[in-house]
Design an enzyme around this catalytic site. Sequence first.
Site, short mmCIF file in Angstrom:
data_model
loop_
_atom_site.label_atom_id
_atom_site.label_comp_id
_atom_site.label_asym_id
_atom_site.label_seq_id
_atom_site.Cartn_x
_atom_site.Cartn_y
_atom_site.Cartn_z
CE LYS A 160 -4.27 1.40 2.23
NZ LYS A 160 -5.06 1.74 1.06
N1 PMP Z 1 -7.68 -1.77 -3.39
C1 PMP Z 1 -7.12 -0.57 -3.23
C2 PMP Z 1 -6.36 0.03 -4.35
C3 PMP Z 1 -7.24 0.11 -2.00
O1 PMP Z 1 -6.69 1.31 -1.83
C4 PMP Z 1 -8.00 -0.48 -0.96
C5 PMP Z 1 -8.16 0.24 0.35
N2 PMP Z 1 -7.13 -0.08 1.24
C6 PMP Z 1 -8.56 -1.74 -1.18
C7 PMP Z 1 -8.38 -2.36 -2.41
C8 PMP Z 1 -9.32 -2.44 -0.10
O2 PMP Z 1 -8.42 -2.88 0.89
P1 PMP Z 1 -8.86 -3.06 2.39
O3 PMP Z 1 -10.07 -3.90 2.37
O4 PMP Z 1 -7.72 -3.75 3.05
O5 PMP Z 1 -9.13 -1.71 2.93
#
Ligand code: PMP
Length: 308
Positions: A160
């Site tokens: 991330k």
């Molecule tokens: N894809 C992207 C590109 C994101 O930024 C997020 C948000 N974190 C998600 C998917 C969903 O991830 P999560 O469920 O861990 O928040």
Amino acid sequence: MSVAFHGAKFCWMNGEVIETGKALVSAMEPIHLGVFEGIKAYVENDVQSRGKLNIFRWTSHAERLQRSAAICGMKIPYTDEELLEATRETIRANGFDMNVYIQPRIWPKAGAPQDVHVVVPVWTFETVLGRDNPQFSKNRRFMISTWRRFASDALPPQAKTWANYGNSALALREAARLGRDGAIFLDSRGFISEGTGACIMAVRNGKVITPPVTASILESVTRDTMLKIIPEDLGITVDVRDIARVELYASDEVFLCGTGGEITPLSSIDDLPLGKEYPGPVTMRIAEYYADVLAGIIDKHKSWLTSV
Ligand code: PMP
């Protein structure tokens, strides 16, 4: 000078709670590979303990943060437990007793790419979940972006890192220019990948389908939650497989899932309306159950909650 940050007076930086406006890094610091997390704490909805806040899936988010930093060649000088304590301290310092969003940010330091600043900003938010919540059921007219999601040999979708969000920002700006509410990416092979900040799921003939990790998606905590609760608790089959663009057009329901947006149904893609009912019944059922999990009402999933 002190600046307000979404109303949160305090954040945590490099070992201590400080005023948010004083959490500064030099404009000389390189930012390309900064990494972050998006985590939510929800008010427990059990009558006995109203007002108690629980962080949803802290361990999964903390592990992903450490992994994101490692993939980018950085080392966070705090353990998951220390970061949890930092988060608790910050929420308490702000005196929050409603839902809180937590966004730990890791910045590489100039000249010492392994070394980092660690900042934990927090702010309050209102959930979009709820049968009668107009934020849940508002129309969301999405488009397939002309920007592709980057291939995993160009940038790491599993990390991330802010760098990945340049791709998302371009797609969002294009969508806004064209009067759409958001965008969905195809991966470099032309299959459905994910949204700009959330994963995607579709309902076809009573089954849920969602792209695999190899479709350049973030390994989403919410997606992982869905992969457990939808089949095991709701008895609906989920197939993880590549999805062709036209399959989305032909789906009965499409929704995004992620920590930020929670569960958000889409009403159309490329101006083609989805299904007969909006929000669709399967999306509604999943969203209501997910809201109960987050609120600590489902006993078997209380282990996903960490109290503040
Ligand atoms: N894809 C992207 C590109 C994101 O930024 C997020 C948000 N974190 C998600 C998917 C969903 O991830 P999560 O469920 O861990 O928040």
